[in-house]
Design a protein around this motif. Sequence first.
Motif, PDB file in Angstrom:
ATOM      1  N   HIS A  15      -7.183   6.880   5.784  1.00 34.95           N
ATOM      2  CA  HIS A  15      -7.430   5.109   5.456  1.00 34.95           C
ATOM      3  C   HIS A  15      -8.036   4.350   6.374  1.00 34.95           C
ATOM      4  O   HIS A  15      -8.227   2.895   5.113  1.00 34.95           O
ATOM      5  CB  HIS A  15      -5.580   5.105   5.536  1.00 34.95           C
ATOM      6  CG  HIS A  15      -5.085   4.261   5.130  1.00 34.95           C
ATOM      7  ND1 HIS A  15      -4.484   3.504   5.868  1.00 34.95           N
ATOM      8  CD2 HIS A  15      -4.636   3.656   3.765  1.00 34.95           C
ATOM      9  CE1 HIS A  15      -4.518   2.025   5.387  1.00 34.95           C
ATOM     10  NE2 HIS A  15      -4.254   2.353   3.904  1.00 34.95           N
ATOM     11  N   ARG A  16      -8.310   4.922   7.388  1.00 35.66           N
ATOM     12  CA  ARG A  16      -8.650   3.340   8.470  1.00 35.66           C
ATOM     13  C   ARG A  16      -9.935   3.076   7.501  1.00 35.66           C
ATOM     14  O   ARG A  16     -10.551   2.262   8.410  1.00 35.66           O
ATOM     15  CB  ARG A  16      -8.885   3.912   9.957  1.00 35.66           C
ATOM     16  CG  ARG A  16      -7.070   3.477  10.347  1.00 35.66           C
ATOM     17  CD  ARG A  16      -6.539   3.489  12.210  1.00 35.66           C
ATOM     18  NE  ARG A  16      -7.164   4.927  12.375  1.00 35.66           N
ATOM     19  CZ  ARG A  16      -6.476   5.787  12.562  1.00 35.66           C
ATOM     20  NH1 ARG A  16      -5.159   5.885  12.223  1.00 35.66           N
ATOM     21  NH2 ARG A  16      -6.658   7.075  13.254  1.00 35.66           N
ATOM     22  N   HIS A  28     -10.410   1.155   5.160  1.00 38.21           N
ATOM     23  CA  HIS A  28      -9.891   0.410   4.933  1.00 38.21           C
ATOM     24  C   HIS A  28     -10.657  -0.955   5.746  1.00 38.21           C
ATOM     25  O   HIS A  28     -10.810  -1.873   5.330  1.00 38.21           O
ATOM     26  CB  HIS A  28      -8.298   0.080   5.396  1.00 38.21           C
ATOM     27  CG  HIS A  28      -7.594  -0.223   4.050  1.00 38.21           C
ATOM     28  ND1 HIS A  28      -6.505  -0.411   3.659  1.00 38.21           N
ATOM     29  CD2 HIS A  28      -6.865   1.371   3.220  1.00 38.21           C
ATOM     30  CE1 HIS A  28      -5.893  -0.308   2.482  1.00 38.21           C
ATOM     31  NE2 HIS A  28      -6.319   1.058   2.150  1.00 38.21           N
ATOM     32  N   ASP A  40       0.850  -1.252   0.337  1.00 36.30           N
ATOM     33  CA  ASP A  40       0.372  -0.362   0.235  1.00 36.30           C
ATOM     34  C   ASP A  40       0.807   1.370   0.182  1.00 36.30           C
ATOM     35  O   ASP A  40       1.856   1.343   0.712  1.00 36.30           O
ATOM     36  CB  ASP A  40      -0.676   0.356   1.384  1.00 36.30           C
ATOM     37  CG  ASP A  40      -2.016   1.228   1.241  1.00 36.30           C
ATOM     38  OD1 ASP A  40      -1.685   2.009   0.558  1.00 36.30           O
ATOM     39  OD2 ASP A  40      -2.597   1.400   1.822  1.00 36.30           O
ATOM     40  N   THR A  73     -11.838   1.055  -2.617  1.00 34.61           N
ATOM     41  CA  THR A  73     -11.219   1.623  -4.203  1.00 34.61           C
ATOM     42  C   THR A  73     -11.744   2.250  -5.012  1.00 34.61           C
ATOM     43  O   THR A  73     -12.039   3.055  -6.108  1.00 34.61           O
ATOM     44  CB  THR A  73      -9.834   0.838  -4.547  1.00 34.61           C
ATOM     45  OG1 THR A  73      -8.863   0.189  -4.350  1.00 34.61           O
ATOM     46  CG2 THR A  73      -9.252   2.141  -6.068  1.00 34.61           C
ATOM     47  N   GLY A  86      -6.401   3.510  -1.353  1.00 37.95           N
ATOM     48  CA  GLY A  86      -5.627   2.189  -1.806  1.00 37.95           C
ATOM     49  C   GLY A  86      -4.986   2.762  -3.500  1.00 37.95           C
ATOM     50  O   GLY A  86      -4.534   1.001  -3.901  1.00 37.95           O
ATOM     51  N   PRO A  96     -11.059  -4.453  -0.996  1.00 37.73           N
ATOM     52  CA  PRO A  96     -10.379  -3.429  -2.664  1.00 37.73           C
ATOM     53  C   PRO A  96     -10.873  -2.998  -3.309  1.00 37.73           C
ATOM     54  O   PRO A  96     -11.137  -1.819  -3.617  1.00 37.73           O
ATOM     55  CB  PRO A  96      -9.310  -3.811  -2.730  1.00 37.73           C
ATOM     56  CG  PRO A  96      -8.668  -5.149  -1.418  1.00 37.73           C
ATOM     57  CD  PRO A  96      -9.879  -5.199  -1.062  1.00 37.73           C
TER      58      PRO A  96
END
Length: 428
Positions: free
Chosen positions: A260-261, A264, A95, A273, A332, A269
């Motif tokens: 980001h957390r 994810h 990543d 994404t 991502g 993904p």
Amino acid sequence: MSDAGESITGPRRATRARRLMVMAVPAIAVGIGSALMLWVLDLVSGGLQNVLWEFLPGAFGFGPDNPFWVFGVLTLTGAAVGAAVRYLPGHGGPDSAVGELDAEPPKLIALPSLAIAVVLGLAGGVSLGPENPIIGINSALAVALLARFAAGVPPKLAAVFAMAATIGALFGTPVAAALVLTGAVGAIKGEGALWDKLFLPLAAAASGAITTKLLGAHAMTFTLPPVGELDVVDALVGTGIAIGAALIVIVGAMLLPIVHRAFHALGNPLLFTTLGGALLGVLAVIGGPMTMFKGLNETGALLADPGAYSVGQLALFAGVKLLALVIAAAAGFRGGRVFPIVFIGVALGLLAAALFPGTPLALAVACAVLGATLVATHDGWIALFLGVVLVGDIHVLPMLCVIVLPVWLVVTASPELIARPADETPAT
């Protein structure tokens, strides 16, 4: 005693010089290969970009800035990158949001999916540059190939060759590589002065930069009106501009791990994404084409006609680009953060020059780029280099060397523009 010392030192120096000459051969080879790999990646992504943003819109009878087209292409780009990361062997490599330029090279099995992911992102208009993925690709190939054909080159040194060569190729000059690698090679154990340790990485960087120029790539160089004589007032204003730009990017650095957390947490993904691509599409509709892609060509457009944009437009460009950078990195996509940060710094510099008309334009831009880059990289050398090279005026360097000191006091305690993995979160 002096004669004995000379009899020992002389042969050692000669041996070291011969070793450097021998090792320069694989270093130069890595430099050429790294530049060629970057050129191929740029060529493929540029060709796909032309298809997505020129040929297809023209075939359908509307412009590439059509809001539905912009939103659709970025959303589909997110889906394509997510599918590559989810289903292809190697899962697109590490990543990029949690890695730095000198991260460990990815496994060879990950290189095809990593290359596909970065090409799709660059062509689709994602606000990330190629630097992290292409350094990873070149480092992995250099380590593997030199282990087979030049076993005397340690793997870590092979990776340093590739990093130096790629930086030299990206910026069109080995100077950036020399500055970035000074601290890293200085920490390498072993005999020899700093320049003995820099010799081989610089050979790789120089061959990479020369190869890039021979291939016709454009260097990151622009020209603004000369700064002329600078005084204490300019130093104070420049410091304020640099600190202001740094504080704005620090907000992005604080948001990146949170976003980001959140992305994810979706787990797949293909889901997060694609969602990231859709959000980037909305931002692109708001900010316009100027806030899309890696930012190098857009930086050139800003600097080519600085007076063409209003204060509101410049503020919009900087704000949207920062949000797009955070979302692209967090969602991502594979790519680096330096090129978009440079665009943000330039937009903020032009904004500052418009708000404070007496400030030399080149100084305002250089200071804003310095502050923004310092947050993104926590590296004063690359921040100074970019500040000078972007405005094309060496006379700003002495002032920047003074201004970087108070800005560093602000930046050193701030988070980097990087998402920390969950298993690296500091204990409370």
